[in-house]
Design a protein around this motif. Structure first.
Motif, PDB file in Angstrom:
ATOM      1  N   PHE A   1      28.181  18.574 -36.502  1.00 13.40           N
ATOM      2  CA  PHE A   1      28.551  18.309 -37.889  1.00 13.40           C
ATOM      3  C   PHE A   1      27.485  18.890 -38.815  1.00 13.40           C
ATOM      4  O   PHE A   1      26.356  19.173 -38.393  1.00 13.40           O
ATOM      5  CB  PHE A   1      28.734  16.804 -38.160  1.00 13.40           C
ATOM      6  CG  PHE A   1      27.645  15.914 -37.607  1.00 13.40           C
ATOM      7  CD1 PHE A   1      26.377  15.876 -38.181  1.00 13.40           C
ATOM      8  CD2 PHE A   1      27.899  15.080 -36.520  1.00 13.40           C
ATOM      9  CE1 PHE A   1      25.388  15.045 -37.680  1.00 13.40           C
ATOM     10  CE2 PHE A   1      26.914  14.240 -36.006  1.00 13.40           C
ATOM     11  CZ  PHE A   1      25.661  14.229 -36.587  1.00 13.40           C
ATOM     12  N   HIS A   2      27.860  19.092 -40.075  1.00 11.52           N
ATOM     13  CA  HIS A   2      26.893  19.523 -41.078  1.00 11.52           C
ATOM     14  C   HIS A   2      25.922  18.375 -41.354  1.00 11.52           C
ATOM     15  O   HIS A   2      26.290  17.204 -41.310  1.00 11.52           O
ATOM     16  CB  HIS A   2      27.591  19.901 -42.388  1.00 11.52           C
ATOM     17  CG  HIS A   2      28.294  21.213 -42.356  1.00 11.52           C
ATOM     18  ND1 HIS A   2      29.652  21.332 -42.182  1.00 11.52           N
ATOM     19  CD2 HIS A   2      27.824  22.481 -42.479  1.00 11.52           C
ATOM     20  CE1 HIS A   2      29.992  22.608 -42.195  1.00 11.52           C
ATOM     21  NE2 HIS A   2      28.898  23.328 -42.366  1.00 11.52           N
ATOM     22  N   ILE A   3      24.680  18.739 -41.679  1.00  4.46           N
ATOM     23  CA  ILE A   3      23.691  17.750 -42.101  1.00  4.46           C
ATOM     24  C   ILE A   3      23.275  18.127 -43.523  1.00  4.46           C
ATOM     25  O   ILE A   3      22.845  19.255 -43.774  1.00  4.46           O
ATOM     26  CB  ILE A   3      22.475  17.685 -41.143  1.00  4.46           C
ATOM     27  CG1 ILE A   3      21.487  16.608 -41.560  1.00  4.46           C
ATOM     28  CG2 ILE A   3      21.809  19.037 -40.981  1.00  4.46           C
ATOM     29  CD1 ILE A   3      21.913  15.216 -41.197  1.00  4.46           C
ATOM     30  N   GLY A   4      23.463  17.210 -44.457  1.00  4.15           N
ATOM     31  CA  GLY A   4      23.287  17.556 -45.863  1.00  4.15           C
ATOM     32  C   GLY A   4      22.275  16.689 -46.588  1.00  4.15           C
ATOM     33  O   GLY A   4      21.778  15.688 -46.068  1.00  4.15           O
ATOM     34  N   ALA A   5      21.996  17.081 -47.837  1.00  2.00           N
ATOM     35  CA  ALA A   5      21.110  16.320 -48.716  1.00  2.00           C
ATOM     36  C   ALA A   5      21.615  16.442 -50.145  1.00  2.00           C
ATOM     37  O   ALA A   5      22.196  17.459 -50.529  1.00  2.00           O
ATOM     38  CB  ALA A   5      19.670  16.825 -48.616  1.00  2.00           C
ATOM     39  N   ALA A   6      21.387  15.394 -50.922  1.00  6.17           N
ATOM     40  CA  ALA A   6      21.750  15.406 -52.339  1.00  6.17           C
ATOM     41  C   ALA A   6      20.594  15.969 -53.153  1.00  6.17           C
ATOM     42  O   ALA A   6      19.424  15.691 -52.874  1.00  6.17           O
ATOM     43  CB  ALA A   6      22.080  13.994 -52.807  1.00  6.17           C
ATOM     44  N   LEU A   7      20.942  16.755 -54.180  1.00 11.75           N
ATOM     45  CA  LEU A   7      19.933  17.357 -55.047  1.00 11.75           C
ATOM     46  C   LEU A   7      19.986  16.727 -56.429  1.00 11.75           C
ATOM     47  O   LEU A   7      21.038  16.681 -57.069  1.00 11.75           O
ATOM     48  CB  LEU A   7      20.161  18.867 -55.182  1.00 11.75           C
ATOM     49  CG  LEU A   7      20.080  19.701 -53.910  1.00 11.75           C
ATOM     50  CD1 LEU A   7      20.115  21.187 -54.258  1.00 11.75           C
ATOM     51  CD2 LEU A   7      18.826  19.389 -53.120  1.00 11.75           C
ATOM     52  N   SER A   8      18.845  16.260 -56.895  1.00 13.55           N
ATOM     53  CA  SER A   8      18.730  15.734 -58.254  1.00 13.55           C
ATOM     54  C   SER A   8      18.596  16.893 -59.233  1.00 13.55           C
ATOM     55  O   SER A   8      18.358  18.046 -58.841  1.00 13.55           O
ATOM     56  CB  SER A   8      17.519  14.823 -58.367  1.00 13.55           C
ATOM     57  OG  SER A   8      16.326  15.587 -58.188  1.00 13.55           O
ATOM     58  N   ALA A   9      18.713  16.593 -60.515  1.00 19.82           N
ATOM     59  CA  ALA A   9      18.547  17.620 -61.551  1.00 19.82           C
ATOM     60  C   ALA A   9      17.160  18.244 -61.476  1.00 19.82           C
ATOM     61  O   ALA A   9      16.980  19.437 -61.745  1.00 19.82           O
ATOM     62  CB  ALA A   9      18.783  17.004 -62.924  1.00 19.82           C
ATOM     63  N   ASN A  10      16.175  17.456 -61.096  1.00 22.61           N
ATOM     64  CA  ASN A  10      14.810  17.950 -60.970  1.00 22.61           C
ATOM     65  C   ASN A  10      14.735  19.109 -59.980  1.00 22.61           C
ATOM     66  O   ASN A  10      14.119  20.141 -60.246  1.00 22.61           O
ATOM     67  CB  ASN A  10      13.901  16.796 -60.518  1.00 22.61           C
ATOM     68  CG  ASN A  10      12.463  17.220 -60.336  1.00 22.61           C
ATOM     69  OD1 ASN A  10      11.952  18.040 -61.088  1.00 22.61           O
ATOM     70  ND2 ASN A  10      11.801  16.670 -59.344  1.00 22.61           N
ATOM     71  N   TYR A  11      15.376  18.970 -58.839  1.00 20.60           N
ATOM     72  CA  TYR A  11      15.372  20.036 -57.837  1.00 20.60           C
ATOM     73  C   TYR A  11      16.211  21.216 -58.274  1.00 20.60           C
ATOM     74  O   TYR A  11      15.865  22.382 -58.017  1.00 20.60           O
ATOM     75  CB  TYR A  11      15.884  19.507 -56.500  1.00 20.60           C
ATOM     76  CG  TYR A  11      14.948  18.551 -55.817  1.00 20.60           C
ATOM     77  CD1 TYR A  11      13.574  18.775 -55.803  1.00 20.60           C
ATOM     78  CD2 TYR A  11      15.433  17.400 -55.190  1.00 20.60           C
ATOM     79  CE1 TYR A  11      12.719  17.890 -55.181  1.00 20.60           C
ATOM     80  CE2 TYR A  11      14.574  16.514 -54.559  1.00 20.60           C
ATOM     81  CZ  TYR A  11      13.215  16.769 -54.564  1.00 20.60           C
ATOM     82  OH  TYR A  11      12.355  15.893 -53.941  1.00 20.60           O
TER      83      TYR A  11
END
Length: 381
Positions: free
Chosen positions: A44-54
């Motif tokens: 499966f894909h492994i993901g991360a959420a990005l904040s506006a800062n990133y």
């Protein structure tokens, strides 16, 4: 002499062929995975959420962690309707474009989050010039215009959309949001229909918290079956993974994976984080409307985690990844809600000012020891 020389040459040739064979075997043997995305390749894909800062600053060290360990991204906030269309007809795609362009340029699997959500929808969506609720026809047109505009803009770039977020309560009933008050259950059907019209190739998801709760499980299953009976396209269900050291149980989480998968849709673990802090009340889910006044007893680990708590944290993450790997044929993506502990929303919810440790990477972007254990675990499946 000639016969001896010939025999010697034959033995030498056989020896060389053997060496070549061994060499080929060594070269083709798969190297042990060293990153999360390599460990889960083919599962499966492994993901991360990005904040506006990133999104605004790609040169931060955390982005190196993102590229090394993750292959899927979702925007934490910048693609929500209140961010993109604060006033009717005035679309601001500046931040969303930056997020999408970064994902395309770096070959990430991109998820759009979220098209319809009661919590961060602008007020004008539901009211007329006098502040009264609009008619079902007006709200339908506004939903259609928003979804067609946003999904259409990123057609072919976003692989899947969280079309509707958090519309079912823990008891399985419908949340009494403005969408529901004005349109009833039809708002769900309309949102998925409009998203499919805007990009027929994109996958379309329903996403919610506390999905291991039996009541919510039954409510979501009922809702999805109703959509399917009407011929509405829905490809997946996102189970928000805002978990604690004691809740939910692995058994109930697994029941939901199986129940959702039995509908013929893919299952995703979204917004995964593991809070180690005491909860003001058990199983709070992720209702952002809930806030609790700061109390020192609710913020016990300002200087780091005690060894026994760290051990519980590691074991809990491993137990959940064992579950994900066990059902990797049903799960298409697991997404962490942030990159490192410092940027997690759990530091400020439901109690502002706390220090939490919910993700797989420390505040200095070093991998926690459990990361290597998860990588080794994946090799067993």
């Amino acid at each position: 002499m000639t016969r001896i020389k010939s025999n010697t040459l034959i033995v030498l040739a056989v020896f060389l062929i053997g060496l070549i064979g061994i060499s080929c075997m060594v070269k083709t043997e798969k190297e042990p995975a060293k990153t999360l995305k390599d460990a889960f390749e083919g599962k499966f894909h492994i993901g991360a959420a990005l904040s506006a800062n990133y999104i605004n600053n790609h040169s931060q060290p955390s982005m190196g962690v993102l590229k090394e360990h993750f292959n899927s991204i979702v925007a934490e906030n910048v693609m929500k309707s209140g961010m993109i269309q604060l006033r009717e007809g005035e679309f601001n795609f500046d931040m969303a474009d930056k997020f999408i362009n970064y994902g395309v340029e770096n070959d990430f699997h991109i998820v759009g989050h979220t098209l319809i959500w009661h919590s961060q929808a602008p007020r004008w969506f539901f009211t007329d010039s006098e502040g009264k609720d609009v008619s079902p026809e007006v709200l339908t047109e506004r939903i259609k215009n928003h979804i067609h505009t946003v999904v259409g803009r990123y057609k072919g770039k976003v692989k899947g959309w969280d079309v509707v977020n958090e519309a079912i309560l823990d008891d399985g009933s419908w949340r009494n949001s403005k969408f529901y008050q004005i349109l009833g259950e039809d708002f769900m059907k309309l949102a998925f229909q409009f998203a499919h019209e805007a990009d027929p190739e994109a996958e379309l998801y329903y996403n919610d918290f506390s999905m291991a709760n039996p009541g919510k499980r039954e409510g979501v299953v009922k809702m999805v079956k109703n959509l399917q009976e009407q011929g509405v396209k829905i490809h997946g269900i996102g189970m928000q993974g805002h978990i604690g050291l004691e809740y939910p149980t692995i058994e109930e989480f697994e029941k939901s994976i199986l129940a959702f998968s039995s509908l013929g849709v893919t299952v995703m673990v979204t917004e995964l984080d593991l809070s180690v802090l005491p909860s003001p009340r058990r199983d709070m889910g992720a209702d952002i409307a809930t806030n609790v006044e700061y109390q020192q007893r609710l913020n016990p680990y300002t200087e780091g985690l005690p060894d026994d708590v760290q051990q519980k944290f590691d074991e809990r993450y491993l137990d959940f990844f064992k579950l994900f790997l066990k059902h990797h044929d049903k799960i298409s993506r697991v997404t962490l809600w942030g990159i490192n502990d410092g940027d997690s929303w759990k530091n400020g919810w439901p109690v502002k000012g706390r220090t939490d440790y919910p993700l797989l990477f420390n505040r200095d972007n070093t991998a926690k020891s459990v990361v290597n254990e998860i990588i080794q675990l994946a090799a067993q499946y």
